[in-house]
Every structure is written in structure tokens, then in C-alpha cells.
Design a protein around this motif. Sequence first.
Motif, PDB file in Angstrom:
ATOM      1  N   ARG A  70       0.838  -1.197   0.000  1.00 33.10           N
ATOM      2  CA  ARG A  70       0.000   0.000   0.000  1.00 33.10           C
ATOM      3  C   ARG A  70       0.876   1.252   0.000  1.00 33.10           C
ATOM      4  NH1 ARG A  70      -3.321  -1.711   3.418  1.00 33.10           N
ATOM      5  NH2 ARG A  70      -2.122  -1.207   5.280  1.00 33.10           N
ATOM      6  N   VAL A 117       4.098   5.548  -5.619  1.00 33.73           N
ATOM      7  CA  VAL A 117       4.052   5.577  -7.085  1.00 33.73           C
ATOM      8  C   VAL A 117       2.970   6.541  -7.561  1.00 33.73           C
ATOM      9  CG1 VAL A 117       3.472   4.180  -9.115  1.00 33.73           C
ATOM     10  CG2 VAL A 117       5.064   3.297  -7.400  1.00 33.73           C
ATOM     11  N   GLU A 118       1.826   6.519  -6.894  1.00 34.74           N
ATOM     12  CA  GLU A 118       0.750   7.441  -7.265  1.00 34.74           C
ATOM     13  C   GLU A 118       1.159   8.890  -7.044  1.00 34.74           C
ATOM     14  OE1 GLU A 118      -2.606   6.205  -4.983  1.00 34.74           O
ATOM     15  OE2 GLU A 118      -2.940   4.397  -6.186  1.00 34.74           O
ATOM     16  N   ALA A 119       1.846   9.164  -5.938  1.00 39.47           N
ATOM     17  CA  ALA A 119       2.306  10.533  -5.666  1.00 39.47           C
ATOM     18  C   ALA A 119       3.329  10.961  -6.709  1.00 39.47           C
ATOM     19  CB  ALA A 119       2.906  10.616  -4.265  1.00 39.47           C
ATOM     20  N   ARG A 142       2.345   1.667  -3.454  1.00 46.20           N
ATOM     21  CA  ARG A 142       1.330   2.189  -4.396  1.00 46.20           C
ATOM     22  C   ARG A 142       1.128   3.681  -4.179  1.00 46.20           C
ATOM     23  NH1 ARG A 142      -1.453  -2.488  -3.142  1.00 46.20           N
ATOM     24  NH2 ARG A 142      -2.769  -1.357  -1.665  1.00 46.20           N
ATOM     25  N   GLU A 143       1.049   4.095  -2.925  1.00 52.31           N
ATOM     26  CA  GLU A 143       0.861   5.514  -2.632  1.00 52.31           C
ATOM     27  C   GLU A 143       2.055   6.324  -3.118  1.00 52.31           C
ATOM     28  OE1 GLU A 143       0.153   5.630   1.554  1.00 52.31           O
ATOM     29  OE2 GLU A 143      -1.884   4.803   1.363  1.00 52.31           O
ATOM     30  N   ARG A 182       2.516  14.395 -13.585  1.00 50.78           N
ATOM     31  CA  ARG A 182       1.395  14.980 -14.335  1.00 50.78           C
ATOM     32  C   ARG A 182       1.309  16.478 -14.097  1.00 50.78           C
ATOM     33  NH1 ARG A 182      -1.188  10.274 -12.489  1.00 50.78           N
ATOM     34  NH2 ARG A 182      -2.208  11.457 -10.820  1.00 50.78           N
ATOM     35  N   ALA A 209       3.568   9.810  -9.793  1.00 49.86           N
ATOM     36  CA  ALA A 209       2.839  10.012 -11.051  1.00 49.86           C
ATOM     37  C   ALA A 209       2.073  11.333 -11.021  1.00 49.86           C
ATOM     38  CB  ALA A 209       1.886   8.853 -11.296  1.00 49.86           C
ATOM     39  N   ARG A 210       1.488  11.657  -9.884  1.00 56.63           N
ATOM     40  CA  ARG A 210       0.759  12.918  -9.752  1.00 56.63           C
ATOM     41  C   ARG A 210       1.712  14.092  -9.925  1.00 56.63           C
ATOM     42  NH1 ARG A 210      -1.830  11.635  -5.589  1.00 56.63           N
ATOM     43  NH2 ARG A 210      -0.248  12.216  -4.079  1.00 56.63           N
TER      44      ARG A 210
END
Length: 129
Positions: free
Chosen positions: A76, A82-84, A79-80, A90, A86-87
Amino acid sequence: MDYVREMEYAFEDFRRRSRANLEELEEQQREARAAYDRAVEQAVAEELRFREEHAEEIEAARVAREERERLEAEARAERERVEAEAREQRESIARAASSRQTRGYAAPSDDDEWDDPDSRYYRRESWLV
């Protein structure tokens, strides 16, 4: 016929039967309580015996559960992260696209703000981050 004697006899008979019924009820309650206590003691003893017989299995299951929870928490967190990441990418791409659309520098209107780190950010030469 002596009605008073008959009524006294009936009341005495009623009291005697009531007292016998109450004594019988109390005896049944004592027996039920004793049976309940024996059942509880037996259940506790069986539980302890089960835990002793299967202590290794119970411990292994506990360790496996803790390991699974740890791995899930790590996954978890990854994932967080990687998401941060990616954000952030972006947002950086969106800033670069916005800069290319304006085709100029954004400068603060007040001369005192030229030394501000945020104003230097918007005046930089390259927007590719």
C-alpha cells in the motif's frame, strides 16, 4: 360443616404444597447451576487443552497473519508513493504545457518579488522538469 376449619385446612394444604414446590424449584436451580458450572469448567479445560495441542499451529497462523499484514502495508505504501510520483509528473507536465501555451515569462508585478524563489521558478529558462 365447619367452613372455617375447611378453609384453614385448604390454606395449610396450599402452604405445604407451595413450600414443597418452592423447595423443588430451588433444588432444580441448584442442580442446573452445578451443571452449568461443570460445563463451563469442561469447556475451559477443553479450550486450554486445544491451545496446548495446537500452540505451534496457532503461533504459525499468527506469524503468517502479521507477515501478510506487513506485506500489505508495504504494498500500500509503495502504491501511494508511485501514485504521488505520477501525480507530481502529471502536474509538472501540465505546468510545462501551460508555459508553452503562454510562450512567455510570467513575472510578478511588484519589483520586490524578483528575489522570491517562487518568482524565479516562473522565470526559469526551461520548463521541462
